[in-house]
Design an enzyme around this catalytic site. Structure first.
Site, PDB file in Angstrom:
ATOM      1  N   HIS A 144       0.926   9.773  -5.047  1.00 47.59           N
ATOM      2  CA  HIS A 144       1.341  11.131  -4.679  1.00 47.59           C
ATOM      3  C   HIS A 144       2.176  11.769  -5.783  1.00 47.59           C
ATOM      4  O   HIS A 144       2.000  12.947  -6.099  1.00 47.59           O
ATOM      5  CB  HIS A 144       2.152  11.114  -3.379  1.00 47.59           C
ATOM      6  CG  HIS A 144       1.348  11.427  -2.167  1.00 47.59           C
ATOM      7  ND1 HIS A 144       0.986  12.697  -1.825  1.00 47.59           N
ATOM      8  CD2 HIS A 144       0.840  10.625  -1.221  1.00 47.59           C
ATOM      9  CE1 HIS A 144       0.283  12.679  -0.712  1.00 47.59           C
ATOM     10  NE2 HIS A 144       0.178  11.412  -0.326  1.00 47.59           N
TER      11      HIS A 144
ATOM     12  N   LEU B  47       0.815  -1.213   0.000  1.00 50.58           N
ATOM     13  CA  LEU B  47       0.000   0.000   0.000  1.00 50.58           C
ATOM     14  C   LEU B  47       0.850   1.266   0.000  1.00 50.58           C
ATOM     15  O   LEU B  47       0.539   2.221  -0.712  1.00 50.58           O
ATOM     16  CB  LEU B  47      -0.957  -0.004   1.191  1.00 50.58           C
ATOM     17  CG  LEU B  47      -1.987   1.104   1.222  1.00 50.58           C
ATOM     18  CD1 LEU B  47      -2.832   1.118  -0.056  1.00 50.58           C
ATOM     19  CD2 LEU B  47      -2.884   0.951   2.441  1.00 50.58           C
TER      20      LEU B  47
ATOM     21  N   VAL C 291       2.170   1.940  -3.555  1.00 53.99           N
ATOM     22  CA  VAL C 291       1.107   2.476  -4.409  1.00 53.99           C
ATOM     23  C   VAL C 291       0.794   3.915  -4.013  1.00 53.99           C
ATOM     24  O   VAL C 291       0.634   4.788  -4.871  1.00 53.99           O
ATOM     25  CB  VAL C 291      -0.148   1.584  -4.324  1.00 53.99           C
ATOM     26  CG1 VAL C 291      -1.318   2.214  -5.065  1.00 53.99           C
ATOM     27  CG2 VAL C 291       0.146   0.189  -4.867  1.00 53.99           C
ATOM     28  N   HIS C 292       0.745   4.172  -2.709  1.00 54.09           N
ATOM     29  CA  HIS C 292       0.448   5.516  -2.202  1.00 54.09           C
ATOM     30  C   HIS C 292       1.512   6.514  -2.671  1.00 54.09           C
ATOM     31  O   HIS C 292       1.181   7.631  -3.094  1.00 54.09           O
ATOM     32  CB  HIS C 292       0.389   5.467  -0.674  1.00 54.09           C
ATOM     33  CG  HIS C 292      -0.004   6.738  -0.026  1.00 54.09           C
ATOM     34  ND1 HIS C 292      -1.218   7.358  -0.244  1.00 54.09           N
ATOM     35  CD2 HIS C 292       0.655   7.520   0.866  1.00 54.09           C
ATOM     36  CE1 HIS C 292      -1.289   8.460   0.487  1.00 54.09           C
ATOM     37  NE2 HIS C 292      -0.165   8.587   1.157  1.00 54.09           N
ATOM     38  N   SER C 293       2.770   6.113  -2.627  1.00 54.18           N
ATOM     39  CA  SER C 293       3.838   7.024  -3.050  1.00 54.18           C
ATOM     40  C   SER C 293       3.747   7.324  -4.549  1.00 54.18           C
ATOM     41  O   SER C 293       3.950   8.466  -4.977  1.00 54.18           O
ATOM     42  CB  SER C 293       5.211   6.453  -2.695  1.00 54.18           C
ATOM     43  OG  SER C 293       5.499   5.304  -3.454  1.00 54.18           O
TER      44      SER C 293
END
Length: 105
Positions: free
Chosen positions: A80, A72, A75-77
């Site tokens: 962003h 996660l 994917v989050h990075s």
């Protein structure tokens, strides 16, 4: 080499800073402070460069073979970074629009 989580967090921090700087540039342009807006946009571009360098490093480590775990935070990075790049593009266009508007009192 640093551990993977640290590298991904660096990408996340740089991407977030890029987004923040681009939004600051918009605020400056809205006030008619175009020199400050350009400085903030340049800062945003430098943060994106740093984030993109990290992203390229991660792609090289993975070699397209699924060697790196996808979780996660990874994917989050990436999310962003993509958002920062889109905001940066739109901010550049909006700043140009603000430049063309008559000065506000």
């Amino acid at each position: 080499m640093e551990d993977l989580e640290t590298i991904i967090m660096e990408l996340l921090v740089n991407a977030g800073a890029a987004r923040s700087s681009a939004l600051t540039a918009l605020q400056m342009a809205r006030k008619g402070e175009f020199d400050d807006a350009e400085k903030a946009m340049e800062e945003s571009r430098e943060f994106v460069k740093a984030a993109h360098k990290i992203q390229t490093q991660l792609i090289g480590l993975d070699e397209g073979a699924g060697k790196l775990p996808v979780n996660l935070i990874t994917v989050h990075s990436q999310d962003h970074l993509m958002n920062a790049m889109v905001i940066q593009d739109l901010a550049g266009d909006m700043i140009e629009i603000y430049r063309r508007l008559p000065p506000r009192d």
